[in-house]
Design an enzyme around this catalytic site. Structure first.
Site, short mmCIF file in Angstrom:
data_model
loop_
_atom_site.label_atom_id
_atom_site.label_comp_id
_atom_site.label_asym_id
_atom_site.label_seq_id
_atom_site.Cartn_x
_atom_site.Cartn_y
_atom_site.Cartn_z
N GLY A 13 0.88 -1.16 -0.16
CA GLY A 13 -0.14 0.08 -0.05
C GLY A 13 0.84 1.23 -0.04
O GLY A 13 0.44 2.13 -0.81
N VAL A 166 6.25 7.05 12.91
CA VAL A 166 5.61 7.47 14.06
C VAL A 166 4.60 8.47 13.42
O VAL A 166 4.82 9.67 12.84
CB VAL A 166 6.42 8.15 15.20
CG1 VAL A 166 5.48 8.54 16.30
CG2 VAL A 166 7.39 7.32 15.51
N ASP A 235 2.35 -2.49 18.16
CA ASP A 235 2.76 -1.38 17.11
C ASP A 235 2.96 -0.12 17.93
O ASP A 235 3.87 0.75 17.55
CB ASP A 235 1.45 -1.34 16.30
CG ASP A 235 1.91 -0.35 15.00
OD1 ASP A 235 2.74 -0.57 14.42
OD2 ASP A 235 1.29 0.64 14.99
N LYS A 239 6.48 2.25 18.24
CA LYS A 239 6.42 3.83 18.25
C LYS A 239 7.18 4.33 19.45
O LYS A 239 8.13 5.30 19.32
CB LYS A 239 5.07 4.32 17.76
CG LYS A 239 4.78 3.87 16.49
CD LYS A 239 3.34 4.37 16.14
CE LYS A 239 2.59 3.74 14.78
NZ LYS A 239 1.26 3.63 14.70
N1 NAP Z 1 -0.42 2.14 5.97
C1 NAP Z 1 0.03 2.87 6.86
O1 NAP Z 1 -1.11 3.50 7.28
C2 NAP Z 1 1.19 2.91 7.56
C3 NAP Z 1 1.45 3.98 8.44
C4 NAP Z 1 2.83 4.05 8.94
C5 NAP Z 1 3.76 3.16 8.68
N2 NAP Z 1 3.36 2.29 7.89
C6 NAP Z 1 4.56 1.27 7.69
O2 NAP Z 1 4.74 1.36 6.16
C7 NAP Z 1 5.22 -0.25 5.69
C8 NAP Z 1 4.74 -0.54 4.66
O3 NAP Z 1 3.10 -0.63 5.01
P1 NAP Z 1 2.37 -1.49 4.16
O4 NAP Z 1 0.81 -1.06 4.40
O5 NAP Z 1 2.62 -0.97 2.61
O6 NAP Z 1 2.41 -2.87 4.13
P2 NAP Z 1 2.43 -4.10 3.09
O7 NAP Z 1 1.06 -3.67 1.93
O8 NAP Z 1 2.18 -5.33 3.74
O9 NAP Z 1 3.58 -3.98 2.13
C9 NAP Z 1 4.65 -4.80 2.57
C10 NAP Z 1 5.73 -4.75 1.10
O10 NAP Z 1 6.94 -4.97 1.69
C11 NAP Z 1 7.35 -6.14 0.68
N3 NAP Z 1 8.47 -6.87 1.53
C12 NAP Z 1 8.35 -7.76 2.47
N4 NAP Z 1 9.33 -8.38 2.92
C13 NAP Z 1 10.37 -7.70 2.17
C14 NAP Z 1 11.89 -7.87 1.97
N5 NAP Z 1 12.39 -8.51 2.89
N6 NAP Z 1 12.33 -6.83 1.32
C15 NAP Z 1 11.69 -6.04 0.48
N7 NAP Z 1 10.36 -5.81 0.39
C16 NAP Z 1 9.82 -6.83 1.18
C17 NAP Z 1 6.10 -6.79 0.51
O11 NAP Z 1 6.38 -7.90 -0.67
P3 NAP Z 1 5.32 -8.73 -1.09
O12 NAP Z 1 4.63 -7.95 -2.13
O13 NAP Z 1 6.07 -9.80 -2.29
O14 NAP Z 1 4.80 -9.38 -0.12
C18 NAP Z 1 5.20 -5.97 0.14
O15 NAP Z 1 5.11 -5.52 -0.97
C19 NAP Z 1 5.24 -0.96 7.05
O16 NAP Z 1 6.29 -1.17 7.80
C20 NAP Z 1 4.10 -0.11 7.87
O17 NAP Z 1 4.43 -0.62 9.19
C21 NAP Z 1 2.17 1.92 7.27
C1 NAG Z 2 -3.68 1.00 1.60
O1 NAG Z 2 -3.48 0.17 0.48
C2 NAG Z 2 -3.92 -1.25 0.59
C3 NAG Z 2 -3.22 -2.11 -0.55
O2 NAG Z 2 -3.66 -1.48 -1.71
C4 NAG Z 2 -5.24 -1.34 0.91
O3 NAG Z 2 -5.82 -2.62 0.89
C5 NAG Z 2 -5.83 -0.60 1.89
O4 NAG Z 2 -7.25 -0.38 1.86
C6 NAG Z 2 -5.17 1.05 1.76
N1 NAG Z 2 -5.36 1.54 2.99
C7 NAG Z 2 -6.04 2.84 2.97
C8 NAG Z 2 -6.34 3.51 4.33
O5 NAG Z 2 -6.42 3.46 2.09
#
Ligand code: NAP
Ligand code: NAG
Length: 376
Positions: A13, A166, A235, A239
């Site tokens: 995402g 964070v 989580d 932070k």
């Molecule tokens: N979404 C939020 O609101 C938010 C807010 C603050 C911080 N974050 C942080 O941002 C990070 C990403 O979040 P997300 O929601 O995008 O997670 P996600 O949708 O689960 O995506 C994680 C990605 O990382 C890849 N990955 C896993 N292991 C890896 C490795 N060893 N080397 C390189 N890539 C690897 C995965 O590969 P595959 O596609 O092959 O599985 C996937 O593409 C997380 O650490 C999360 O805690 C997210």
């Molecule tokens: C963030 O991206 C993921 C993967 O595309 C999606 O499933 C999720 O709903 C998105 N989250 C928000 C809050 O938009």
């Protein structure tokens, strides 16, 4: 025109949203005489890299295609080689990443951007820091393992940014850093740093049963697929650890006292998620309701917070005055109150959306732009 070479690790995402932001900010960056040259993108199994990392890049059309493929749940391995780019799978991908860092780190400069959710990236990040690369993280795991890893990763702190770890895009780390740089001693930090738990605590305050609130949070997409990942508090603890370490405290995750909102016997190893939602959760309603009522009779409200003081590191439910920034908090916003010598009577308050792919990726992009002066 200044060229910044970038490798994006993780294409979920946040990683995909970052690539979209990079593509849609082209003309804005061009006005600033800056071009982000994406030379590599990787997921958990593979790496896609420009054929010549000195002169070529993954162009915008291809980056959009990469995002499309990843959003269908496929691996990067489904993309085939071309004259413009090559695809590598593990373990070759890992060696290739180090090759690129070796080639570019000390010459053109290179920013590694960790948008994965993995604790496995830390090995690569430590190596690329040694090779003079910059590191930008949305991923909290590399910063919350051992103190030894943390110090290696931050051996050259000016080359590292992690604002989005964070409060997503909220300016938390940068604000703390400015206070620290000015020598203003911080005595207390208290914050609501989980959108999910912020929502849950403000809904139960209105008298709704805890179990119902957690289930509606799940159906609104506010929780992880297994809500226990949020309710465990781990989580928030990560932070809190990132903030504490920023304040110079040499502590580990297990130095933080964490209150889980479910008992051990309802843990993921003891009970499948469906059973937890249907049978486990309702057993917790009465306890939560009693605590809410007790707080209310004291004129207070309950918030799930991280609390950092002199030698106190706690993550859990606290009773707070109704009429405080945290007490007034409703819904899923994050809030951080910082008290220092300068912010004494009234704390510095940072509030806003603390999650979401869009704001998180925007925070990452701002971090990348913030290190542009380190590039020749
Ligand atoms: N979404 C939020 O609101 C938010 C807010 C603050 C911080 N974050 C942080 O941002 C990070 C990403 O979040 P997300 O929601 O995008 O997670 P996600 O949708 O689960 O995506 C994680 C990605 O990382 C890849 N990955 C896993 N292991 C890896 C490795 N060893 N080397 C390189 N890539 C690897 C995965 O590969 P595959 O596609 O092959 O599985 C996937 O593409 C997380 O650490 C999360 O805690 C997210
Ligand atoms: C963030 O991206 C993921 C993967 O595309 C999606 O499933 C999720 O709903 C998105 N989250 C928000 C809050 O938009």
């Amino acid at each position: 025109m200044k060229n910044m070479a970038v490798v994006v690790m993780g294409c979920g995402g946040v990683g995909r949203q970052l690539l979209h932001h990079i593509v849609s900010c082209r003309s804005l960056h061009a006005q600033q005489k800056l071009h982000l040259r994406v030379v590599g993108v990787c997921d958990s199994k593979s790496l896609i890299v420009a054929s010549d990392v000195f002169t070529m890049e993954l162009d915008d059309t291809f980056l959009v295609e990469v995002c499309r493929v990843k959003s269908t749940g496929s691996s990067l391995l489904t993309l085939s080689n071309s004259g413009q780019h090559k695809v590598f799978s593990n373990p070759e991908a890992m060696r290739k990443i180090i090759d690129i860092a070796t080639l570019l780190g000390r010459s053109t400069g290179l920013a590694f951007v960790d948008c994965s959710a993995s604790s496995e990236t830390i090995g690569v990040l430590k190596k690329v820091v040694d090779l003079s690369c910059c590191v930008v993280m949305a991923n909290k795991k590399p910063l919350t393992s051992s103190m030894e890893d943390y110090e290696k990763l931050l051996a050259y702190p000016r080359r590292v940014r992690h604002e989005s770890t964070v409060g997503a895009g909220l300016p938390v780390i940068v604000s703390l850093n400015r206070i620290l740089l000015s020598g203003d001693p911080i005595h207390r930090i208290v914050g609501s740093l989980s959108g999910t738990l912020g929502y849950v605590m403000s809904e139960v305050e209105d008298g709704k049963p805890f179990s119902q609130v957690v289930k509606s949070a799940k159906s609104l997409g506010y929780t992880e697929p297994d809500p226990r990942d949020d309710l465990s508090g781990m989580d928030v603890a990560r932070k809190a650890l990132i903030i504490a370490r920023l304040l110079g405290r040499r502590i580990d995750l297990d130095s933080i006292k964490v209150e889980s909102l479910f008992p051990v016997e309802m843990g993921p190893n003891m009970m499948p998620v469906e059973a937890f939602l249907e049978n486990g959760l309702p057993l917790l309603d009465k306890g939560v309701q009693e605590r809410v009522e007790k707080a209310s009779s004291n004129g207070n409200v309950l918030r799930y917070v991280c609390l950092i003081e002199e030698s106190r590191y706690e993550v859990g439910i606290q009773e707070l005055p109704k009429n405080s920034p945290l007490g007034r908090l409703r819904g899923s916003d994050n809030v951080l109150e910082i008290s220092s010598r300068c912010y004494n009577q009234q704390p510095l308050v940072i509030q806003g959306a603390g999650a979401g792919n869009d704001t998180t990726a925007a925070g990452v992009l701002a971090d990348i732009l913030d290190i542009q002066d380190l590039f020749p």
